[in-house]
Design a protein around this motif. Structure first.
Motif, PDB file in Angstrom:
ATOM      1  N   GLN A 126       0.841  -1.188   0.000  1.00 13.10           N
ATOM      2  CA  GLN A 126       0.000   0.000   0.000  1.00 13.10           C
ATOM      3  C   GLN A 126       0.882   1.246   0.000  1.00 13.10           C
ATOM      4  O   GLN A 126       1.931   1.258   0.657  1.00 13.10           O
ATOM      5  N   GLY A 127       0.446   2.251  -0.724  1.00 17.23           N
ATOM      6  CA  GLY A 127       1.191   3.519  -0.749  1.00 17.23           C
ATOM      7  C   GLY A 127       2.371   3.517  -1.694  1.00 17.23           C
ATOM      8  O   GLY A 127       3.306   4.307  -1.535  1.00 17.23           O
ATOM      9  N   VAL A 128       2.331   2.624  -2.678  1.00 16.74           N
ATOM     10  CA  VAL A 128       3.504   2.476  -3.556  1.00 16.74           C
ATOM     11  C   VAL A 128       3.446   3.387  -4.795  1.00 16.74           C
ATOM     12  O   VAL A 128       4.470   3.583  -5.444  1.00 16.74           O
ATOM     13  N   ASP A 129       2.264   3.924  -5.108  1.00 13.79           N
ATOM     14  CA  ASP A 129       2.101   4.612  -6.395  1.00 13.79           C
ATOM     15  C   ASP A 129       3.057   5.778  -6.595  1.00 13.79           C
ATOM     16  O   ASP A 129       3.654   5.930  -7.646  1.00 13.79           O
ATOM     17  N   ASN A 130       3.161   6.625  -5.579  1.00 12.76           N
ATOM     18  CA  ASN A 130       3.997   7.814  -5.760  1.00 12.76           C
ATOM     19  C   ASN A 130       5.234   7.795  -4.875  1.00 12.76           C
ATOM     20  O   ASN A 130       5.793   8.848  -4.565  1.00 12.76           O
ATOM     21  N   ASP A 131       5.623   6.607  -4.500  1.00 15.26           N
ATOM     22  CA  ASP A 131       6.787   6.539  -3.621  1.00 15.26           C
ATOM     23  C   ASP A 131       8.068   6.749  -4.435  1.00 15.26           C
ATOM     24  O   ASP A 131       8.322   6.004  -5.395  1.00 15.26           O
ATOM     25  N   PRO A 132       8.893   7.747  -4.064  1.00 12.75           N
ATOM     26  CA  PRO A 132      10.088   8.034  -4.888  1.00 12.75           C
ATOM     27  C   PRO A 132      11.120   6.911  -4.844  1.00 12.75           C
ATOM     28  O   PRO A 132      11.831   6.692  -5.827  1.00 12.75           O
ATOM     29  N   TYR A 133      11.199   6.209  -3.733  1.00 11.47           N
ATOM     30  CA  TYR A 133      12.190   5.121  -3.637  1.00 11.47           C
ATOM     31  C   TYR A 133      11.759   3.941  -4.500  1.00 11.47           C
ATOM     32  O   TYR A 133      12.548   3.384  -5.265  1.00 11.47           O
ATOM     33  N   LEU A 134      10.495   3.561  -4.427  1.00 15.90           N
ATOM     34  CA  LEU A 134      10.015   2.423  -5.216  1.00 15.90           C
ATOM     35  C   LEU A 134      10.044   2.716  -6.713  1.00 15.90           C
ATOM     36  O   LEU A 134      10.117   1.797  -7.528  1.00 15.90           O
ATOM     37  N   ALA A 135       9.996   4.014  -7.058  1.00 11.42           N
ATOM     38  CA  ALA A 135      10.083   4.378  -8.479  1.00 11.42           C
ATOM     39  C   ALA A 135      11.428   3.947  -9.073  1.00 11.42           C
ATOM     40  O   ALA A 135      11.565   3.797 -10.295  1.00 11.42           O
ATOM     41  N   LEU A 136      12.426   3.734  -8.205  1.00 11.37           N
ATOM     42  CA  LEU A 136      13.739   3.270  -8.675  1.00 11.37           C
ATOM     43  C   LEU A 136      13.744   1.775  -8.998  1.00 11.37           C
ATOM     44  O   LEU A 136      14.701   1.252  -9.549  1.00 11.37           O
ATOM     45  N   PHE A 137      12.672   1.092  -8.602  1.00 10.30           N
ATOM     46  CA  PHE A 137      12.592  -0.370  -8.793  1.00 10.30           C
ATOM     47  C   PHE A 137      11.316  -0.722  -9.573  1.00 10.30           C
ATOM     48  O   PHE A 137      10.332  -1.172  -8.992  1.00 10.30           O
ATOM     49  N   PRO A 138      11.327  -0.476 -10.884  1.00  9.66           N
ATOM     50  CA  PRO A 138      10.096  -0.685 -11.657  1.00  9.66           C
ATOM     51  C   PRO A 138       9.634  -2.140 -11.675  1.00  9.66           C
ATOM     52  O   PRO A 138       8.465  -2.404 -11.962  1.00  9.66           O
ATOM     53  N   ASN A 139      10.521  -3.066 -11.364  1.00  9.02           N
ATOM     54  CA  ASN A 139      10.136  -4.489 -11.394  1.00  9.02           C
ATOM     55  C   ASN A 139       9.641  -5.016 -10.051  1.00  9.02           C
ATOM     56  O   ASN A 139       9.441  -6.223  -9.896  1.00  9.02           O
ATOM     57  N   PHE A 140       9.478  -4.107  -9.103  1.00  7.87           N
ATOM     58  CA  PHE A 140       9.024  -4.553  -7.786  1.00  7.87           C
ATOM     59  C   PHE A 140       7.600  -5.132  -7.880  1.00  7.87           C
ATOM     60  O   PHE A 140       6.701  -4.515  -8.443  1.00  7.87           O
ATOM     61  N   VAL A 141       7.437  -6.312  -7.337  1.00  2.00           N
ATOM     62  CA  VAL A 141       6.118  -6.961  -7.343  1.00  2.00           C
ATOM     63  C   VAL A 141       5.286  -6.360  -6.214  1.00  2.00           C
ATOM     64  O   VAL A 141       5.598  -6.530  -5.039  1.00  2.00           O
ATOM     65  N   ARG A 142       4.230  -5.659  -6.597  1.00  2.00           N
ATOM     66  CA  ARG A 142       3.439  -5.004  -5.563  1.00  2.00           C
ATOM     67  C   ARG A 142       2.319  -5.908  -5.048  1.00  2.00           C
ATOM     68  O   ARG A 142       1.909  -5.775  -3.902  1.00  2.00           O
TER      69      ARG A 142
END
Lengths: 374, 154
Positions: free
Chosen positions: A315-331
């Motif tokens: 949850q909360g992953v859409d605009n997270d700047p850190y997760l944006a660095l990992f486009p392959n992260f399985v949400r």
């Protein structure tokens, strides 16, 4: 392509990927690793542990209309070699992971048993972050399932959390009647952020920039010798960036986990709250936070057959700047599978999963053979 | 006729009782913890015996105990697992593997050869194992530390 640098280093070009660390370590370190391997092999096995965890994994993917950067079919052959030995109160352990994708010393630890329940470790270790790493490490055979929850992935497998550190690890436990309280405290050098997180290479510690990573995990076992456990964990790290941006990431993780078993049924899971702050290097900073959790259930229907399933999500992953660095992260992932133990040392697993990453969605069928030898 | 049937019935009951009683005595066994006769280990709690054979370090004074699994006979290890460790052989092996993989150290050794077991008990520091009491009694160089379990096996 491999080329040889003037300082006696064997380098792998960037286009080969940054995976084969053993190939780009200094010759002296490679000699040390070779010497350690020979020592392991020459040690009388009756007084040491030398365990091989081979695995063969076949994946078949079908996408749902969007383009994904994964092959439709993939065959991965891997082996994890584990060595451990006690020399009085001194304990040594090492874990070497070999696959087509990587060759990496995952753990290399020297421990001093100060007390029967307290060990001080020096070396490269898995950070005490949640349940999965500390329970299974890289031993596929020990895992009931084939896949890991995405939040527990190791750095070199697209993981977003620092799962390795090099430094000091203190492990201690205290019994209270039949129950026990366990504590793990880790202080060491954490990863660097390149194309992905890169943990410190213990065979080439001068490579890259690494800053302090601190972890604390406290676990309560109602039965000190039983599998039931509930625990909390904290982690704080500063991760230098090697690329143009960000210059540094400050990552704080807090979470809890539990494992419950009764008769043939097992339930376990963990929740991670992650706060991050990115230093963009030009005075600008960005902040974000998200939560990720998973819950896995298992039913050991027969000594040889185990049925399992897992749900995981963030949850909360859409605009997270850190997760944006990992486009392959399985949400998000829902999966179900079955494990068949061919013997005490061999297992076959079949798993079907529905996976949504940051930018796409696909289904996957996995078939795996794994073993623990001898 | 009635007397004859009653006598037959009584005789049959007595025969079964004698067989049953004799069988119970014959099958009564004692499982004991043993060590080398010159090793000064004292009685361990049941909890410590479980810890020891599950791979958790247990000390006797300054000496760390070294557990040796006895698989020399078909029953001794099975009874030990059922009555002392409380788990199946598969779970026990898996648990030992998982524990050593997590924390390092060495798994308790398995000895299927009686001579090797005896040699390990006598030569390896802190070594302890389990066996039937009658076997321990007739094996020189060993001492019984404590009774782990006693009962009948059918």
């Amino acid at each position: 392509m491999i080329s040889f640098a003037s300082k006696g280093q064997c380098l792998v070009h960037q286009n080969m990927g940054a995976k084969n660390r053993l190939l780009r370590t200094p010759w002296c370190s490679r000699g040390l690793a070779g010497g350690a391997l020979i020592f392991c092999l020459l040690t009388p096995v009756a007084y040491a542990e030398l365990i091989l965890f081979p695995s063969l994994n076949l994946s078949q993917r079908t996408d749902s209309g969007t383009e994904i950067d994964l092959d439709d079919r993939e065959l991965v052959v891997g082996a994890d070699l584990f060595y451990s030995r006690d020399f009085g109160r001194l304990r040594v352990l090492g874990e070497l992971l070999l696959s087509e994708k990587e060759a990496d010393l995952e753990r290399l630890q020297v421990g001093w048993q100060a007390l029967p329940e307290t060990t001080l470790w020096l070396g490269r270790f898995h950070t005490p972050l949640g349940y999965w790493h500390a329970q299974y490490h890289h031993g596929s055979f020990l895992e009931t399932s084939i896949s890991h929850p995405a939040i527990t992935n190791y750095e070199d497998n697209g993981g977003i959390l620092p799962t390795h550190a090099t430094g000091l690890l203190v492990q201690t436990s205290k019994n209270y009647g039949a129950s026990s309280l366990n504590m793990d405290l880790g202080l060491g050098a954490g990863p660097e952020l390149r194309q992905q997180l890169e943990a410190m290479d213990v065979l080439s510690p001068g490579t890259g920039r690494h800053k302090l990573n601190a972890s604390l995990r406290i676990a309560y076992h109602p039965d000190a010798l039983g599998p039931r456990v509930i625990g909390v964990f904290l982690n704080h790290s500063r991760i230098p960036g090697a690329g143009p941006a960000p210059r540094e990431v400050e990552l704080s993780v807090a979470g809890l986990y539990a494992n419950w078993e009764k008769a043939d049924v097992r339930l376990f899971g963990a929740a991670f709250a992650v706060a991050n702050r990115l230093d963009r290097g030009n005075g600008g900073t960005e902040q974000g936070s998200f939560v990720s959790a998973y819950l896995q259930g298992e039913w050991n229907h027969h000594p040889q057959w185990t049925f399992y399933g897992r749900v995981e999500g963030a949850q909360g992953v859409d605009n997270d700047p850190y997760l944006a660095l990992f486009p392959n992260f399985v949400r998000d992932r829902t999966m179900t599978g079955v494990r068949f133990d061919l013997s005490d040392k061999h297992a076959l697993k079949l798993e079907v999963a529905n996976i949504r990453r940051n930018r796409d969605h696909y289904r996957q069928i996995n078939l795996q053979w794994s073993a623990a030898l001898p | 006729m009635r007397t004859r049937w009653s006598a037959r019935f009584a005789a049959t009951v007595l025969l079964y009782m004698s067989l049953f009683t004799h069988g119970a005595d014959h099958n009564a066994r004692r499982l004991v913890l043993v060590a080398s006769e010159d090793f000064p280990v004292t009685v361990l709690s049941r909890f410590d015996v479980r810890r020891l054979f599950l791979g958790v370090p247990v000390m006797a004074g300054q000496q760390r105990l070294l557990p040796l699994n006895n698989t020399t006979g078909p029953l001794v290890h099975q009874v030990f697992l059922q009555k002392v460790i409380y788990m199946s052989s598969q779970k026990y092996k898996r648990l030992l593997l998982a524990r050593v993989f997590r924390q390092g150290g060495e798994r308790p050794a398995f000895h299927s050869n009686p001579k090797e077991l005896l040699k390990a008990l006598q030569t390896r520091a802190g070594a302890v194992s389990y066996m039937w009491a009658d076997t321990a009694k007739t094996t020189p160089g060993l001492k019984v530390v404590q009774i782990l379990w006693q009962g009948s096996i059918y």
